[in-house]
Design an enzyme around this catalytic site. Structure first.
Site, PDB file in Angstrom:
ATOM      1  N   THR A   6       5.852   1.565   1.716  1.00 44.63           N
ATOM      2  CA  THR A   6       6.335   2.903   2.015  1.00 44.63           C
ATOM      3  C   THR A   6       7.110   2.914   3.331  1.00 44.63           C
ATOM      4  O   THR A   6       6.694   2.330   4.324  1.00 44.63           O
ATOM      5  CB  THR A   6       5.157   3.894   2.097  1.00 44.63           C
ATOM      6  OG1 THR A   6       4.503   3.935   0.832  1.00 44.63           O
ATOM      7  CG2 THR A   6       5.589   5.275   2.485  1.00 44.63           C
ATOM      8  N   MET A  11      -3.637   0.414   6.027  1.00 41.63           N
ATOM      9  CA  MET A  11      -2.479   0.070   6.859  1.00 41.63           C
ATOM     10  C   MET A  11      -1.909   1.292   7.584  1.00 41.63           C
ATOM     11  O   MET A  11      -1.552   1.217   8.754  1.00 41.63           O
ATOM     12  CB  MET A  11      -1.395  -0.586   6.008  1.00 41.63           C
ATOM     13  CG  MET A  11      -1.866  -1.813   5.218  1.00 41.63           C
ATOM     14  SD  MET A  11      -2.466  -3.165   6.238  1.00 41.63           S
ATOM     15  CE  MET A  11      -0.932  -3.811   6.871  1.00 41.63           C
ATOM     16  N   SER A  60      -1.431   8.005  -0.822  1.00 43.91           N
ATOM     17  CA  SER A  60      -2.097   7.014   0.011  1.00 43.91           C
ATOM     18  C   SER A  60      -3.286   7.659   0.711  1.00 43.91           C
ATOM     19  O   SER A  60      -3.177   8.771   1.242  1.00 43.91           O
ATOM     20  CB  SER A  60      -1.146   6.452   1.066  1.00 43.91           C
ATOM     21  OG  SER A  60      -1.851   5.688   2.024  1.00 43.91           O
ATOM     22  N   TYR A 101       0.335  -5.896  -7.529  1.00 39.75           N
ATOM     23  CA  TYR A 101       0.252  -6.168  -6.093  1.00 39.75           C
ATOM     24  C   TYR A 101      -0.887  -7.168  -5.859  1.00 39.75           C
ATOM     25  O   TYR A 101      -0.659  -8.346  -5.604  1.00 39.75           O
ATOM     26  CB  TYR A 101       0.032  -4.872  -5.313  1.00 39.75           C
ATOM     27  CG  TYR A 101      -0.056  -5.022  -3.798  1.00 39.75           C
ATOM     28  CD1 TYR A 101      -0.629  -6.137  -3.202  1.00 39.75           C
ATOM     29  CD2 TYR A 101       0.417  -4.037  -2.952  1.00 39.75           C
ATOM     30  CE1 TYR A 101      -0.715  -6.272  -1.813  1.00 39.75           C
ATOM     31  CE2 TYR A 101       0.342  -4.161  -1.565  1.00 39.75           C
ATOM     32  CZ  TYR A 101      -0.235  -5.283  -1.016  1.00 39.75           C
ATOM     33  OH  TYR A 101      -0.322  -5.410   0.345  1.00 39.75           O
ATOM     34  N   GLY A 110      -6.814  -3.764  -7.078  1.00 41.94           N
ATOM     35  CA  GLY A 110      -7.250  -4.974  -7.762  1.00 41.94           C
ATOM     36  C   GLY A 110      -8.014  -4.684  -9.033  1.00 41.94           C
ATOM     37  O   GLY A 110      -7.975  -3.576  -9.587  1.00 41.94           O
ATOM     38  N   SER A 151      -1.628   4.194 -10.967  1.00 46.42           N
ATOM     39  CA  SER A 151      -2.006   5.084  -9.883  1.00 46.42           C
ATOM     40  C   SER A 151      -1.970   4.316  -8.569  1.00 46.42           C
ATOM     41  O   SER A 151      -1.775   3.103  -8.545  1.00 46.42           O
ATOM     42  CB  SER A 151      -3.427   5.604 -10.116  1.00 46.42           C
ATOM     43  OG  SER A 151      -4.343   4.524 -10.029  1.00 46.42           O
ATOM     44  N   ASN A 152      -2.217   5.040  -7.490  1.00 46.43           N
ATOM     45  CA  ASN A 152      -2.350   4.444  -6.163  1.00 46.43           C
ATOM     46  C   ASN A 152      -3.759   3.839  -6.028  1.00 46.43           C
ATOM     47  O   ASN A 152      -4.523   3.774  -6.983  1.00 46.43           O
ATOM     48  CB  ASN A 152      -2.101   5.501  -5.085  1.00 46.43           C
ATOM     49  CG  ASN A 152      -1.473   4.926  -3.831  1.00 46.43           C
ATOM     50  OD1 ASN A 152      -1.831   3.848  -3.376  1.00 46.43           O
ATOM     51  ND2 ASN A 152      -0.528   5.654  -3.248  1.00 46.43           N
ATOM     52  N   PHE A 168       0.909   3.270   6.557  1.00 49.05           N
ATOM     53  CA  PHE A 168       2.372   3.367   6.524  1.00 49.05           C
ATOM     54  C   PHE A 168       3.020   2.676   7.729  1.00 49.05           C
ATOM     55  O   PHE A 168       3.969   3.195   8.324  1.00 49.05           O
ATOM     56  CB  PHE A 168       2.842   4.820   6.471  1.00 49.05           C
ATOM     57  CG  PHE A 168       2.622   5.528   5.159  1.00 49.05           C
ATOM     58  CD1 PHE A 168       2.108   4.878   4.058  1.00 49.05           C
ATOM     59  CD2 PHE A 168       2.938   6.877   5.037  1.00 49.05           C
ATOM     60  CE1 PHE A 168       1.903   5.549   2.856  1.00 49.05           C
ATOM     61  CE2 PHE A 168       2.752   7.557   3.844  1.00 49.05           C
ATOM     62  CZ  PHE A 168       2.224   6.890   2.744  1.00 49.05           C
ATOM     63  N   ASN A 173      -7.149  -1.812   1.898  1.00 45.89           N
ATOM     64  CA  ASN A 173      -6.225  -1.684   3.032  1.00 45.89           C
ATOM     65  C   ASN A 173      -6.286  -0.281   3.599  1.00 45.89           C
ATOM     66  O   ASN A 173      -6.536   0.693   2.885  1.00 45.89           O
ATOM     67  CB  ASN A 173      -4.793  -2.036   2.615  1.00 45.89           C
ATOM     68  CG  ASN A 173      -3.999  -0.836   2.146  1.00 45.89           C
ATOM     69  OD1 ASN A 173      -3.431  -0.102   2.950  1.00 45.89           O
ATOM     70  ND2 ASN A 173      -3.962  -0.614   0.828  1.00 45.89           N
ATOM     71  N   ALA A 224       4.704  -1.095  -4.456  1.00 48.26           N
ATOM     72  CA  ALA A 224       4.965  -0.847  -3.040  1.00 48.26           C
ATOM     73  C   ALA A 224       3.807  -1.337  -2.196  1.00 48.26           C
ATOM     74  O   ALA A 224       2.673  -1.447  -2.654  1.00 48.26           O
ATOM     75  CB  ALA A 224       5.189   0.644  -2.803  1.00 48.26           C
ATOM     76  N   GLY A 225       4.100  -1.622  -0.925  1.00 45.88           N
ATOM     77  CA  GLY A 225       3.076  -2.025   0.018  1.00 45.88           C
ATOM     78  C   GLY A 225       3.150  -3.483   0.401  1.00 45.88           C
ATOM     79  O   GLY A 225       2.677  -3.859   1.471  1.00 45.88           O
ATOM     80  N   LYS A 276       4.049   9.220  -7.268  1.00 40.01           N
ATOM     81  CA  LYS A 276       2.878   8.355  -7.394  1.00 40.01           C
ATOM     82  C   LYS A 276       1.617   9.159  -7.092  1.00 40.01           C
ATOM     83  O   LYS A 276       1.501   9.763  -6.020  1.00 40.01           O
ATOM     84  CB  LYS A 276       3.002   7.172  -6.429  1.00 40.01           C
ATOM     85  CG  LYS A 276       1.945   6.094  -6.606  1.00 40.01           C
ATOM     86  CD  LYS A 276       2.299   4.880  -5.775  1.00 40.01           C
ATOM     87  CE  LYS A 276       1.406   3.698  -6.082  1.00 40.01           C
ATOM     88  NZ  LYS A 276       1.830   2.473  -5.356  1.00 40.01           N
ATOM     89  N   ASN A 298      -4.549   6.620   3.461  1.00 41.89           N
ATOM     90  CA  ASN A 298      -4.592   6.093   4.829  1.00 41.89           C
ATOM     91  C   ASN A 298      -3.762   6.866   5.840  1.00 41.89           C
ATOM     92  O   ASN A 298      -3.677   6.475   7.001  1.00 41.89           O
ATOM     93  CB  ASN A 298      -4.157   4.620   4.818  1.00 41.89           C
ATOM     94  CG  ASN A 298      -5.032   3.789   3.909  1.00 41.89           C
ATOM     95  OD1 ASN A 298      -6.252   3.906   3.933  1.00 41.89           O
ATOM     96  ND2 ASN A 298      -4.412   2.968   3.073  1.00 41.89           N
ATOM     97  N   THR A 299      -3.121   7.966   5.415  1.00 43.91           N
ATOM     98  CA  THR A 299      -2.460   8.887   6.326  1.00 43.91           C
ATOM     99  C   THR A 299      -3.210  10.208   6.262  1.00 43.91           C
ATOM    100  O   THR A 299      -3.285  10.814   5.182  1.00 43.91           O
ATOM    101  CB  THR A 299      -0.979   9.089   5.945  1.00 43.91           C
ATOM    102  OG1 THR A 299      -0.282   7.855   6.114  1.00 43.91           O
ATOM    103  CG2 THR A 299      -0.329  10.162   6.807  1.00 43.91           C
ATOM    104  N   LYS A 355       7.115  -3.996   2.765  1.00 46.70           N
ATOM    105  CA  LYS A 355       7.239  -2.654   3.335  1.00 46.70           C
ATOM    106  C   LYS A 355       8.629  -2.345   3.873  1.00 46.70           C
ATOM    107  O   LYS A 355       9.074  -1.194   3.862  1.00 46.70           O
ATOM    108  CB  LYS A 355       6.205  -2.465   4.445  1.00 46.70           C
ATOM    109  CG  LYS A 355       4.773  -2.366   3.941  1.00 46.70           C
ATOM    110  CD  LYS A 355       3.791  -2.173   5.077  1.00 46.70           C
ATOM    111  CE  LYS A 355       2.375  -1.959   4.560  1.00 46.70           C
ATOM    112  NZ  LYS A 355       2.232  -0.683   3.842  1.00 46.70           N
TER     113      LYS A 355
END
Length: 362
Positions: free
Chosen positions: A93, A120, A181, A323, A273, A251-252, A122, A118, A69-70, A223, A183-184, A73
């Site tokens: 997501t 981002m 994630s 990814y 990565g 994993s994430n 969501f 990232n 995912a990602g 996840k 990032n939220t 989107k």
């Protein structure tokens, strides 16, 4: 000479990564609309290789390799990714309502580390847009990664996840509950065992309601992040099982910056990565030891080659996802990994991915 890695990538990496991302997705979306082309390309990228085929949750996977995912989107390029030879594609997501995500810049390349960062947040066009995109053709199973809107408080998060399931049940092949994630704000707090058990139970309840309505049974996976304390990771895995989920993705992205060399190493966000490879593989192994086949595990993090994918399968993953490897390796990477995995299985005297899963978990 490799066309993408030696010629195309150096030119693409001269430009802003998010601009290139959007341009690539639009281009792939158009390519996927050419009549007959995706099927022809898929036949070349993923020939009928019996060693790679397996059935999970009652659904056949022609390859254990999926897209994480990602990247797509809003499910805009599903046929094109299927054409690359992926066994399945995870989109999202997605959140119930469209949202812009965090401010730019929010995506960074770390070429010295073969990594990305990232934040981002969501960014996506919402469930209505995704449903329209997923009403089109597909060449492989499509999983939908679901989350909550940023403005939704954690105590109301379950309602957002349920809305995603209800809106997309008829066009999805599986759902992935994203609580990991970074990032939220506050999202990762939902991984705490008690909160996670309650949230996944709500998602499972909605999935059952939709099953009765549609006569379709879809698996729900969860996840998890790689940054959990070992005791917390074990508790979260137990919570996922107790709530009845059908699988685990490990994993994430990580918040760790250990060993990085790139100039962007200090940027906030989730790191993906090669630096994540060993950590995610070890977590796959720990989850497999804990669950012992009760549900399948999907291994993701730092896969750039067939050997990387095989490492996670031997540790306990039934499926794997890429990814960052695709960003650095290019569109031929899935075909290369498919061929390499088949060769590795034959070399080890194994007749299937299932036979290899967990062989080195102890």
């Amino acid at each position: 000479m490799h066309l993408y890695r030696d010629l195309i990538k150096p030119q693409l990496f001269r430009f802003d990564p998010e601009d290139i991302h959007h341009l690539t997705i639009r281009g792939l979306g158009l390519t996927g609309q050419v009549p007959g082309l995706p099927g022809v390309l898929r036949s070349a990228a993923l020939p009928r290789t019996p060693e790679l085929r397996q059935t999970l949750w009652g659904r056949e996977f022609a390859s254990p390799l999926g897209l994480a995912a990602g990247l797509d989107k809003n499910a805009e390029a599903v046929p094109a990714f299927g054409a690359m030879g992926f066994g399945f594609v995870e989109v999202g997501t997605v959140t119930p309502q469209a949202q812009a995500g965090n401010e730019r810049p929010r995506l960074f390349r770390l070429p010295e580390d073969s990594a990305l960062i990232n934040r981002m947040g969501f960014n996506n066009a919402g469930t209505d847009a995704m449903r329209r995109h997923l009403e089109g053709p597909r060449l492989c199973p499509v999983w939908v990664n679901i989350g909550k809107n940023k403005v939704t408080p954690n105590e109301d998060a379950a309602a957002d996840y349920r809305r995603c399931v209800a809106a997309l049940y008829l066009v999805a092949d599986a759902f992935v509950v994203n609580v990991s994630s970074p990032n939220t704000p506050g999202l990762r707090a939902l991984q705490a065992a008690g909160d996670l058990r309650a949230l996944v139970a709500e998602v499972m309840d909605e999935a059952e309601r939709q099953r009765v309505r549609t006569a379709r049974r879809l698996p729900v996976l969860v996840k998890l992040a790689p940054d959990l304390h070992p005791a917390d990771f074990e508790a979260s895995v137990n919570a996922v099982l107790d709530a009845g989920a059908g699988g685990l993705i490990v994993s994430n992205t990580t918040l760790s910056r250990e060993g990085l060399r790139s100039t962007h190493q200090g940027e906030a966000g989730g790191l993906s990565g090669k630096p994540l490879r060993e950590r995610s593989t070890e977590l796959v192994r720990l989850a497999y030891q804990q669950m012992r086949g009760r549900v399948p595990i999907v291994g993701v993090g730092g896969i750039f080659s067939a050997e990387d994918a095989f490492e996670k399968i031997l540790a306990g993953a039934s499926l794997v996802e890429v990814y960052s490897g695709l960003i650095y390796g290019g569109p031929s990477l899935p075909a290369e990994i498919n061929r390499g995995l088949a060769d590795l299985l034959r070399r080890e005297g194994l007749s299937s991915v299932a036979e290899a899963t967990g062989l080195q978990a102890d």
